[in-house]
Design an enzyme around this catalytic site. Structure first.
Site: not given
Length: 244
Positions: A226-227
């Site tokens: 998700y980063t």
């Protein structure tokens, strides 16, 4: 922690006698009190993220989720979407909730989720028995009121599922809702809300390890995907860096 039963209100803290008189508690807010998020920019950059990052799941951003919620007029379905969005639960975990899944420790109302990975059919009793349990704080008073209203209106027993529908029904309803609003550039389903929850917390500066625990991931590495939403739009990292 007190379990919820129809005759008691778990959403209000119970008075407790203390052995020693406590000193006044000073409220300590999370270090990041507010953030400014350019939602239009993030929405515009999303196709690049999805195209360039391997295995990056499709996700929605807050304005899009709020629009879906506001246009879902079925109270039960609205509550299911709201729970997936605000606690990051898998649809199987949300559909397994009972009144006893909610508790109040005197400080927070918590929802108890059993980590049930999606697979074909409903999770077996054996799979549920060995599943890890996580407790997610519920901080939104409007959502708490909706949960309590739903449970009281349904007069559910403490161990009775409060959403007696199937995962397929939830996804079909999501598909119709998205289509009624003009469609989306990618498939939106129940798991999209879980991905959106994780990204929403990252955008607000919450620690990756904490997000991983809320999601019930086996390791932080599972959450790191998700980063890419933060680092794919890298131009702002160079703003203010003078080379000449």
């Amino acid at each position: 922690m007190d379990n919820f039963y129809p005759t008691r209100n778990v959403f209000s803290p119970q008075a407790r006698e203390k052995l020693f008189q406590e000193r006044p508690v000073v409220a300590n807010a999370f270090p990041i009190n507010s953030v400014h998020i350019d939602w239009d920019r993030l929405i515009a950059k999303r196709p690049y993220v999805l195209e360039t990052v391997d295995e990056m799941p499709a996700y929605l951003l807050k304005p899009e989720v709020v629009k879906l919620l506001n246009n879902e007029h079925n109270p039960q379905q609205r509550l299911i979407l709201d729970l997936m969005w605000t606690v990051g639960g898998r649809v199987s975990e949300v559909l397994s909730l009972t009144p006893a899944s909610f508790s109040n420790d005197g400080y927070d109302v918590l929802v108890r989720l059993k980590t049930l990975k999606q697979g074909a059919g409903r999770p077996s009793k054996r799979a549920q028995a060995r599943s890890k349990v996580r407790h997610i704080p519920l901080k939104d008073p409007i959502l708490l009121d909706r949960i309590q209203t739903h449970i009281r209106a349904g007069r559910f027993r403490s161990t009775e599922r409060i959403f007696p529908i199937t995962r397929q029904t939830v996804n079909n309803r999501i598909n119709r809702l998205v289509e009624s609003l003009g469609g989306a550039p990618f498939s939106v389903h129940s798991h999209t809300f879980r991905h959106s929850f994780a990204i929403h917390l990252l955008l607000h500066g919450r620690p990756l390890k904490y997000i991983s625990q809320l999601l019930g991931h086996s390791s932080v590495q599972c959450t790191e995907i998700y980063t890419n939403v933060l680092i794919s739009d890298a131009s702002h990292f160079l703003e203010g860096v003078d080379f000449h």
